[in-house]
Design a protein around this motif. Structure first.
Motif, mmCIF file in Angstrom:
data_model
loop_
_atom_site.group_PDB
_atom_site.id
_atom_site.type_symbol
_atom_site.label_atom_id
_atom_site.label_comp_id
_atom_site.label_asym_id
_atom_site.label_seq_id
_atom_site.Cartn_x
_atom_site.Cartn_y
_atom_site.Cartn_z
ATOM 1 N N ARG A 202 38.760 39.588 -8.687
ATOM 2 C CA ARG A 202 37.063 39.500 -9.226
ATOM 3 C C ARG A 202 36.531 38.102 -8.927
ATOM 4 N NH1 ARG A 202 35.726 44.192 -11.887
ATOM 5 N NH2 ARG A 202 37.303 45.343 -13.193
ATOM 6 N N GLY A 203 35.348 38.484 -9.333
ATOM 7 C CA GLY A 203 34.272 37.600 -8.733
ATOM 8 C C GLY A 203 34.097 36.684 -7.353
ATOM 9 N N TYR A 205 30.965 37.406 -3.951
ATOM 10 C CA TYR A 205 29.324 37.705 -4.571
ATOM 11 C C TYR A 205 29.102 37.813 -2.849
ATOM 12 C CZ TYR A 205 30.575 35.723 -9.022
ATOM 13 O OH TYR A 205 30.245 36.420 -10.561
ATOM 14 N N ASP A 226 27.099 41.342 -6.592
ATOM 15 C CA ASP A 226 28.647 41.330 -6.654
ATOM 16 C C ASP A 226 29.821 42.412 -6.787
ATOM 17 O OD1 ASP A 226 28.331 43.409 -9.064
ATOM 18 O OD2 ASP A 226 28.100 41.309 -10.671
ATOM 19 N N ASP A 227 31.007 42.195 -7.106
ATOM 20 C CA ASP A 227 32.262 42.953 -7.421
ATOM 21 C C ASP A 227 32.356 43.842 -8.745
ATOM 22 O OD1 ASP A 227 33.548 41.356 -7.888
ATOM 23 O OD2 ASP A 227 35.272 40.478 -6.226
ATOM 24 N N HIS A 228 31.496 43.359 -9.826
ATOM 25 C CA HIS A 228 31.473 44.286 -11.032
ATOM 26 C C HIS A 228 32.430 45.117 -11.416
ATOM 27 C CE1 HIS A 228 31.355 44.226 -15.457
ATOM 28 N NE2 HIS A 228 30.791 44.951 -15.146
ATOM 29 N N ASN A 231 35.314 46.476 -7.853
ATOM 30 C CA ASN A 231 36.617 45.864 -7.493
ATOM 31 C C ASN A 231 37.778 45.929 -6.517
ATOM 32 O OD1 ASN A 231 37.740 42.706 -7.836
ATOM 33 N ND2 ASN A 231 38.703 43.954 -9.292
ATOM 34 N N HIS A 272 29.233 31.422 -7.185
ATOM 35 C CA HIS A 272 28.446 32.060 -8.140
ATOM 36 C C HIS A 272 26.699 31.545 -8.691
ATOM 37 C CE1 HIS A 272 27.532 33.375 -13.093
ATOM 38 N NE2 HIS A 272 28.289 34.371 -12.345
#
Length: 323
Positions: A202-203, A205, A226-228, A231, A272
């Motif tokens: 995760r994490g 962007y 983002d990949d929230h 993911n 981020h």
């Protein structure tokens, strides 16, 4: 009445009150001419909770930093002063807002390079100033590389400003790009879509820009994601055409390309802090004028000033939409 900072982009002769930052940066050899937009911060926006009186005219000028480093490119930084909300924006005032003779250094942890101030002239004859690699000191100069962090230090007017950014590895991978009909009655409009693969970690962007028929790159109205939710998956996503936020946006045509356009996508993995800056800036821009919107402070990462220092890991793809 909660107060949030709003960044306003001022480009040569165009001034819109609620525009943000740079709509694009064209990187080049420091000796070449290029288009360099200027970041200004001019006002505070409000939401309806409790009425207070805000004396915007007494607001002191603040230093504004606008810096970026891409993989394979030299860093570039502009330094200016914020403009008062009630100021009448003129070419002379824009010229006076640039901050000169700053000591600007960028370090990659191994080398530290002092940037040099340059001047470039726009097609309108307006002079713009920026700091980039010193061609006389190439032994210490370096370009951006994915996976590295970069520290910006600015000494100016008795102040020392700091910011750190990272050019991430391109973990959010751009697999393919295609077009489809708009799905409405217009036969001229087309949508662009991309297939993207996200790793299990995760994490990650992304910020994106589009260029139409060789014109300058412009960011989307909402330019980051983002990949929230996605993911670890491969997913398809439509990308709206980039917009010039100095111009009035026509929402009848917004987001679409035209049949016959050659479209180039600039797909950038960012860290981020860069994502957070543009997430809040884009939201504040789209919420302007909405009395029910939540006030948002644009979250810069420059200690001691307003603004932003961001790193970009860039992938390009181009398609031509047939007529």
């Amino acid at each position: 009445m909660p107060i949030g900072c709003v960044y306003t982009h001022i480009d040569a002769f165009h001034h819109t009150r609620f525009e943000f930052l740079l709509s694009t940066l064209y990187f080049c050899n420091p000796m070449q001419k290029a288009y360099f937009p200027l970041l200004m911060v001019v006002l505070a926006c409000t939401a309806c909770e409790k009425e207070i009186t805000v004396d915007l005219q007494s607001k002191e000028d603040r230093l504004v930093v606008e810096g970026i480093i891409e993989d394979g490119r030299f860093p570039m930084v502009t330094i200016s002063r914020s403009l008062n909300y009630f100021s009448k924006i003129t070419p002379a005032q824009l010229l006076e807002s640039f901050v000169h003779d700053a000591v600007v250094t960028v370090s990659n942890g191994v080398r530290t390079h002092q940037l040099r101030e340059y001047r470039t002239d726009t097609t309108n004859g307006i002079a713009l100033y920026f700091y980039s690699a010193d061609t006389a000191q190439f032994h210490t100069a370096f370009t951006g590389q994915p996976g590295n962090s970069y520290t910006l230090k600015i000494e100016v007017e008795g102040k020392t400003l700091h910011a750190v950014t990272t050019i991430p590895e391109p973990k959010l991978r751009l697999d393919s790009m295609w077009w489809m009909d708009s799905g409405n009655s217009s036969t001229e409009k087309a949508r662009v879509l991309v297939k993207v693969t996200d790793p299990p970690e995760r994490g990650n962007y992304v910020r994106y820009f589009t260029s139409r028929n060789g014109d300058r790159f412009l960011p989307g109205l909402n330019s980051v994601f983002d990949d929230h939710i996605v993911n670890g998956t491969t997913f398809d996503v439509p990308l709206d055409a980039g917009v010039d936020k100095n111009q009035k946006i026509d929402f009848d045509t917004y987001g679409y390309f035209k049949k016959g356009d050659t479209v180039t996508l600039k797909f950038c993995n960012v860290d981020h802090n860069t994502y957070d800056f543009w997430r809040t800036a884009d939201f504040a821009f789209t919420a302007t004028g909405n009395p029910f919107a939540t006030p948002t402070r644009t979250q810069g990462n420059v200690q001691g000033a307003l603004g932003y220092w961001g790193g970009y890991s860039v992938t390009y793809k181009t398609i031509t939409i047939p007529k």
